[in-house]
Scaffold this motif. Sequence first.
Motif, PDB file in Angstrom:
ATOM      1  N   ARG A  19       0.830  -1.217   0.000  1.00  0.00           N
ATOM      2  CA  ARG A  19       0.000   0.000   0.000  1.00  0.00           C
ATOM      3  C   ARG A  19       0.861   1.264   0.000  1.00  0.00           C
ATOM      4  NH1 ARG A  19      -5.245   1.113   1.017  1.00  0.00           N
ATOM      5  NH2 ARG A  19      -5.668  -1.040   1.620  1.00  0.00           N
ATOM      6  N   HIS A  23       1.028   4.208  -2.833  1.00  0.00           N
ATOM      7  CA  HIS A  23       0.793   5.625  -2.538  1.00  0.00           C
ATOM      8  C   HIS A  23       1.966   6.472  -3.035  1.00  0.00           C
ATOM      9  CE1 HIS A  23       0.983   9.273   0.003  1.00  0.00           C
ATOM     10  NE2 HIS A  23      -0.267   9.328  -0.374  1.00  0.00           N
ATOM     11  N   ARG A  39      -2.668  11.827  -7.318  1.00  0.00           N
ATOM     12  CA  ARG A  39      -3.703  11.265  -6.450  1.00  0.00           C
ATOM     13  C   ARG A  39      -3.465  11.701  -5.005  1.00  0.00           C
ATOM     14  NH1 ARG A  39      -6.432   8.211  -9.764  1.00  0.00           N
ATOM     15  NH2 ARG A  39      -5.433   6.823 -11.238  1.00  0.00           N
ATOM     16  N   GLU A  42      -6.127   9.478  -0.016  1.00  0.00           N
ATOM     17  CA  GLU A  42      -7.409   8.781   0.012  1.00  0.00           C
ATOM     18  C   GLU A  42      -7.714   8.126  -1.335  1.00  0.00           C
ATOM     19  OE1 GLU A  42      -7.055  12.125   0.929  1.00  0.00           O
ATOM     20  OE2 GLU A  42      -6.844  11.564   3.043  1.00  0.00           O
ATOM     21  N   ASP A  43      -7.438   8.846  -2.427  1.00  0.00           N
ATOM     22  CA  ASP A  43      -7.668   8.280  -3.763  1.00  0.00           C
ATOM     23  C   ASP A  43      -6.769   7.067  -4.010  1.00  0.00           C
ATOM     24  OD1 ASP A  43      -9.586  10.173  -4.346  1.00  0.00           O
ATOM     25  OD2 ASP A  43      -8.261  11.418  -5.567  1.00  0.00           O
ATOM     26  N   ASP A  45      -5.406   5.118  -1.774  1.00  0.00           N
ATOM     27  CA  ASP A  45      -5.863   4.011  -0.930  1.00  0.00           C
ATOM     28  C   ASP A  45      -7.114   3.358  -1.499  1.00  0.00           C
ATOM     29  OD1 ASP A  45      -3.806   4.163   0.880  1.00  0.00           O
ATOM     30  OD2 ASP A  45      -4.934   5.302   2.367  1.00  0.00           O
ATOM     31  N   SER A  46      -8.011   4.158  -2.025  1.00  0.00           N
ATOM     32  CA  SER A  46      -9.248   3.631  -2.608  1.00  0.00           C
ATOM     33  C   SER A  46      -8.947   2.770  -3.838  1.00  0.00           C
ATOM     34  CB  SER A  46     -10.179   4.789  -2.977  1.00  0.00           C
ATOM     35  OG  SER A  46     -11.330   4.309  -3.610  1.00  0.00           O
ATOM     36  N   GLY A  49      -7.309  -0.444  -2.818  1.00  0.00           N
ATOM     37  CA  GLY A  49      -8.318  -1.363  -2.295  1.00  0.00           C
ATOM     38  C   GLY A  49      -9.091  -2.044  -3.403  1.00  0.00           C
ATOM     39  N   LEU A  50      -9.456  -1.288  -4.442  1.00  0.00           N
ATOM     40  CA  LEU A  50     -10.164  -1.881  -5.579  1.00  0.00           C
ATOM     41  C   LEU A  50      -9.310  -2.942  -6.270  1.00  0.00           C
ATOM     42  CD1 LEU A  50     -11.792   1.277  -7.223  1.00  0.00           C
ATOM     43  CD2 LEU A  50     -12.986  -0.614  -6.077  1.00  0.00           C
TER      44      LEU A  50
END
Length: 192
Positions: A19, A23, A39, A42-43, A45-46, A49-50
């Motif tokens: 992760r 980032h 990014r 938050e973007d 990380d999102s 996650g996807l």
Amino acid sequence: MIFIETPRLILRPCAQEDRELFHELSTDPAVLEFFPFRRSREDADSIFGLIRNLTPEPGFELLVMVLRDSGEAIGFCGLSRLQLEPHLPKDAVEIGWRLSTRHWGNGYATEAGVALARYAFNVLKLEEILSISVHDNRRVLAVMRKIGMQRDPACDFDHPQIPDTHPHLKRHIVHRLSATEWRLRQIRHIEG
């Protein structure tokens, strides 16, 4: 699940521990020089996650480039299906990579690219792989050539997902490598 070893790298599936690297590469201005956006945490990380929650088609998962000697994760690479009709054929397969700037200039992207091409042609039995890039991205273009890809100027296009606010990033050039060309290069390398 893909696991590829090269002389200096291990290419393995993306894991939760990657992760922070995701980032880093999603926010580094040098890495993203030819992208129209940066990014937020938050973007990134999102999106991470996807990616982690997707069940990719076998052979098309996001891979992490790890240095064999130290175990350090240094970038991401993989094969993906492009959805850029009518600019490119339906389900064209792209080879791609993104590497931490502290590891640029060591040939890691080329080493990973060669391993992915071998996997694409020998394991997945693909007929062709493509790579697309902004026309000015000399580093990526150099890797494409080192892998053995050839430019196909007839397929260059203005990327529909690049906003008009970034006209210098719209024009993309296409490089191709067929399974036949790959095999011929391997024979020449063995004989040469």
